[in-house]
Design a protein around this motif. Structure first.
Motif, PDB file in Angstrom:
ATOM      1  N   ALA A 185      -3.689   1.619  16.164  1.00 36.33           N
ATOM      2  CA  ALA A 185      -3.554   0.282  15.584  1.00 36.33           C
ATOM      3  C   ALA A 185      -3.790   0.375  14.081  1.00 36.33           C
ATOM      4  N   VAL A 186      -2.745   0.121  13.301  1.00 37.28           N
ATOM      5  CA  VAL A 186      -2.815   0.342  11.858  1.00 37.28           C
ATOM      6  C   VAL A 186      -2.802  -0.993  11.109  1.00 37.28           C
ATOM      7  N   GLU A 187      -3.711  -1.108  10.155  1.00 39.01           N
ATOM      8  CA  GLU A 187      -3.789  -2.288   9.298  1.00 39.01           C
ATOM      9  C   GLU A 187      -3.922  -1.842   7.849  1.00 39.01           C
ATOM     10  N   THR A 188      -3.733  -2.774   6.930  1.00 35.94           N
ATOM     11  CA  THR A 188      -3.986  -2.492   5.520  1.00 35.94           C
ATOM     12  C   THR A 188      -5.363  -3.024   5.124  1.00 35.94           C
ATOM     13  N   HIS A 189      -5.967  -2.365   4.134  1.00 37.75           N
ATOM     14  CA  HIS A 189      -7.217  -2.871   3.572  1.00 37.75           C
ATOM     15  C   HIS A 189      -6.984  -4.293   3.060  1.00 37.75           C
ATOM     16  N   LEU A 206     -12.169 -12.752   8.259  1.00 38.84           N
ATOM     17  CA  LEU A 206     -12.127 -12.241   6.898  1.00 38.84           C
ATOM     18  C   LEU A 206     -12.271 -13.403   5.915  1.00 38.84           C
ATOM     19  N   PRO A 207     -12.949 -13.195   4.804  1.00 46.44           N
ATOM     20  CA  PRO A 207     -13.083 -14.276   3.833  1.00 46.44           C
ATOM     21  C   PRO A 207     -11.758 -14.686   3.216  1.00 46.44           C
ATOM     22  N   SER A 208     -10.851 -13.728   3.103  1.00 44.35           N
ATOM     23  CA  SER A 208      -9.519 -13.999   2.556  1.00 44.35           C
ATOM     24  C   SER A 208      -8.623 -12.829   2.906  1.00 44.35           C
ATOM     25  N   ILE A 209      -7.329 -12.981   2.666  1.00 43.26           N
ATOM     26  CA  ILE A 209      -6.376 -11.879   2.835  1.00 43.26           C
ATOM     27  C   ILE A 209      -6.128 -11.267   1.469  1.00 43.26           C
ATOM     28  N   ALA A 210      -6.509 -10.009   1.328  1.00 41.46           N
ATOM     29  CA  ALA A 210      -6.386  -9.322   0.041  1.00 41.46           C
ATOM     30  C   ALA A 210      -5.465  -8.121   0.190  1.00 41.46           C
ATOM     31  N   SER A 211      -4.237  -8.388   0.601  1.00 43.18           N
ATOM     32  CA  SER A 211      -3.246  -7.340   0.830  1.00 43.18           C
ATOM     33  C   SER A 211      -1.864  -7.911   0.577  1.00 43.18           C
ATOM     34  N   VAL A 212      -0.945  -7.058   0.108  1.00 41.20           N
ATOM     35  CA  VAL A 212       0.440  -7.511  -0.050  1.00 41.20           C
ATOM     36  C   VAL A 212       1.132  -7.632   1.300  1.00 41.20           C
ATOM     37  N   ASP A 233      -7.528   2.328  25.325  1.00 46.96           N
ATOM     38  CA  ASP A 233      -7.782   3.346  24.298  1.00 46.96           C
ATOM     39  C   ASP A 233      -7.018   2.974  23.030  1.00 46.96           C
ATOM     40  N   ILE A 234      -7.660   2.164  22.193  1.00 43.65           N
ATOM     41  CA  ILE A 234      -7.064   1.727  20.927  1.00 43.65           C
ATOM     42  C   ILE A 234      -7.846   2.354  19.791  1.00 43.65           C
ATOM     43  N   ARG A 235      -7.129   3.046  18.918  1.00 38.32           N
ATOM     44  CA  ARG A 235      -7.757   3.773  17.821  1.00 38.32           C
ATOM     45  C   ARG A 235      -7.318   3.152  16.501  1.00 38.32           C
ATOM     46  N   SER A 236      -8.284   2.690  15.759  1.00 40.10           N
ATOM     47  CA  SER A 236      -8.002   1.938  14.541  1.00 40.10           C
ATOM     48  C   SER A 236      -7.800   2.861  13.349  1.00 40.10           C
ATOM     49  N   GLN A 237      -6.828   2.494  12.507  1.00 38.87           N
ATOM     50  CA  GLN A 237      -6.640   3.171  11.232  1.00 38.87           C
ATOM     51  C   GLN A 237      -6.328   2.106  10.179  1.00 38.87           C
ATOM     52  N   VAL A 238      -6.908   2.240   9.017  1.00 39.18           N
ATOM     53  CA  VAL A 238      -6.668   1.318   7.914  1.00 39.18           C
ATOM     54  C   VAL A 238      -6.095   2.107   6.743  1.00 39.18           C
ATOM     55  N   VAL A 239      -5.001   1.617   6.172  1.00 35.82           N
ATOM     56  CA  VAL A 239      -4.330   2.299   5.066  1.00 35.82           C
ATOM     57  C   VAL A 239      -4.307   1.383   3.843  1.00 35.82           C
ATOM     58  N   THR A 240      -4.049   1.959   2.702  1.00 34.94           N
ATOM     59  CA  THR A 240      -3.977   1.166   1.474  1.00 34.94           C
ATOM     60  C   THR A 240      -2.621   0.470   1.368  1.00 34.94           C
ATOM     61  N   ASP A 241      -2.586  -0.565   0.545  1.00 37.41           N
ATOM     62  CA  ASP A 241      -1.314  -1.206   0.240  1.00 37.41           C
ATOM     63  C   ASP A 241      -0.340  -0.202  -0.366  1.00 37.41           C
ATOM     64  N   ARG A 242      -0.848   0.645  -1.262  1.00 40.65           N
ATOM     65  CA  ARG A 242       0.025   1.641  -1.885  1.00 40.65           C
ATOM     66  C   ARG A 242       0.670   2.535  -0.830  1.00 40.65           C
ATOM     67  N   ALA A 243      -0.115   3.003   0.130  1.00 44.76           N
ATOM     68  CA  ALA A 243       0.432   3.875   1.178  1.00 44.76           C
ATOM     69  C   ALA A 243       1.490   3.144   1.988  1.00 44.76           C
ATOM     70  N   ALA A 244       1.247   1.860   2.297  1.00 40.91           N
ATOM     71  CA  ALA A 244       2.222   1.080   3.064  1.00 40.91           C
ATOM     72  C   ALA A 244       3.512   0.887   2.283  1.00 40.91           C
ATOM     73  N   LEU A 245       3.390   0.582   0.997  1.00 42.31           N
ATOM     74  CA  LEU A 245       4.573   0.367   0.158  1.00 42.31           C
ATOM     75  C   LEU A 245       5.360   1.659  -0.028  1.00 42.31           C
ATOM     76  N   GLU A 246       4.665   2.750  -0.281  1.00 43.80           N
ATOM     77  CA  GLU A 246       5.355   4.036  -0.443  1.00 43.80           C
ATOM     78  C   GLU A 246       6.038   4.448   0.852  1.00 43.80           C
ATOM     79  N   ALA A 247       5.436   4.123   1.983  1.00 45.28           N
ATOM     80  CA  ALA A 247       6.064   4.426   3.269  1.00 45.28           C
ATOM     81  C   ALA A 247       7.349   3.619   3.457  1.00 45.28           C
ATOM     82  N   CYS A 248       7.325   2.344   3.050  1.00 49.05           N
ATOM     83  CA  CYS A 248       8.544   1.524   3.128  1.00 49.05           C
ATOM     84  C   CYS A 248       9.684   2.155   2.343  1.00 49.05           C
TER      85      CYS A 248
END
Length: 311
Positions: A185-189, A206-212, A233-248
């Motif tokens: 399960a992948v999310e952005t910071h 969350l106090p706010s959404i701080a991601s693109v 069996d759910i394994r969490s991973q969090v990636v940066t906005d930069r990583a998500a954008l570069e992946a796109c």
């Protein structure tokens, strides 16, 4: 016939070479609305229409609203979609292009959702963007199609926002006798409500959404997704906005398909090369959930605004 399409299942040569794994892609970005959302939302809209509802109202960060608007147009039922101020101009245009009435309200999806709920009456069906068992059952058809194709996979990589797709994927695994398969399960910071809930042992807001990745912008993951994190069996991973954008952008180059940062989060689990969650698996299935709310120009603009990777 359902409103959604059976989408292609592609073996990714670029990602397989990059990761040393046997990577499969379920290309739900090729749904008529540009995202997986049509699977569950289309099924829910058809069920409500059959029950006699004559109007649909939904709240959305973008993609769910496009799917409801499309379903309503196909079924001949008027639609109103409430989006927060964070919804991109492109997302708003696509909702209106499908003939829906659009209301912009609030700084977050939660505020837009409250406004949408205030518009309901006896003849109106509320189409939730992620928290509805009808949606999860519809999204599960994605796994049905993969199983019917006969390929072997040992994990599923999925982006998580409110948790509707995650809930559908797990339902699909369980109803196909694959309840033991892990889900990454992948999310952005800044939009990592599931990761924080799993760490805290309870749902958090969350106090706010701080991601693109605004399509992941639910400040609290749905109860079903959190409960599944405790029973599957759910394994969490969090990636940066930069990583998500570069992946796109790399995915566009590799596979000629434009997706938005919410989908890029799942792809970043493979492109970034730093995923420990994927290390044990050799044949991951990646749900390319798509997303029609970002343009190539917008992706470039967001990427230029990111801090340097080294900073």
């Amino acid at each position: 016939m359902p409103l959604h399409l059976q989408t292609p299942l592609l073996h990714s040569r670029p990602l397989s070479l990059r990761t040393g794994k046997n990577v499969w892609l379920k290309l739900d970005a090729l749904q008529p609305v540009g995202s997986f959302k049509l699977r569950g939302i289309g099924a829910a809209c058809e069920a409500h229409a059959a029950a006699g509802k004559t109007r649909f109202v939904s709240s959305s960060g973008g993609n769910a609203g496009i799917a409801v608007a499309y379903a309503g147009r196909q079924l001949g039922i008027p639609v109103t979609v409430v989006v927060p101020e964070t919804a991109t101009a492109h997302a708003r245009r696509l909702i209106e292009q499908e003939g829906a009435s659009l209301i912009v309200h609030g700084a977050s999806w939660q505020e837009a959702n409250e406004r949408a709920l205030s518009l309901l009456d006896a003849d109106t069906a509320f189409i939730h963007p992620f928290d509805d068992p009808m949606l999860w059952s519809g999204h599960a058809s994605l796994i049905d199609e993969v199983v019917q194709a006969g390929i072997a996979f040992d994990a599923v990589v999925v982006a998580v926002g409110g948790g509707g797709l995650l809930s559908g994927v797990v339902e699909g695994l369980r109803r196909n006798g694959l309840a033991d398969l892990p889900v990454i399960a992948v999310e952005t910071h800044g939009a990592d409500s599931l990761a924080q809930a799993m760490q805290a042992g309870q749902r958090v807001v969350l106090p706010s959404i701080a991601s693109v990745a605004t399509s992941l912008g639910a400040k609290q993951v749905c109860a079903q997704a959190f409960e599944l994190s405790r029973s599957h069996d759910i394994r969490s991973q969090v990636v940066t906005d930069r990583a998500a954008l570069e992946a796109c952008l790399q995915f566009l180059q590799d596979h000629r398909l434009l997706v938005e940062p919410a989908c890029g989060a799942a792809l970043a689990a493979l492109y970034d090369g730093a995923s420990t969650a994927l290390a044990p698996f050799q044949s991951p299935l990646v749900v390319v959930c798509g997303g029609a709310t970002a343009t190539h120009e917008q992706l470039q603009t967001w990427l230029r605004a990111q801090p340097d990777a080294a900073s």
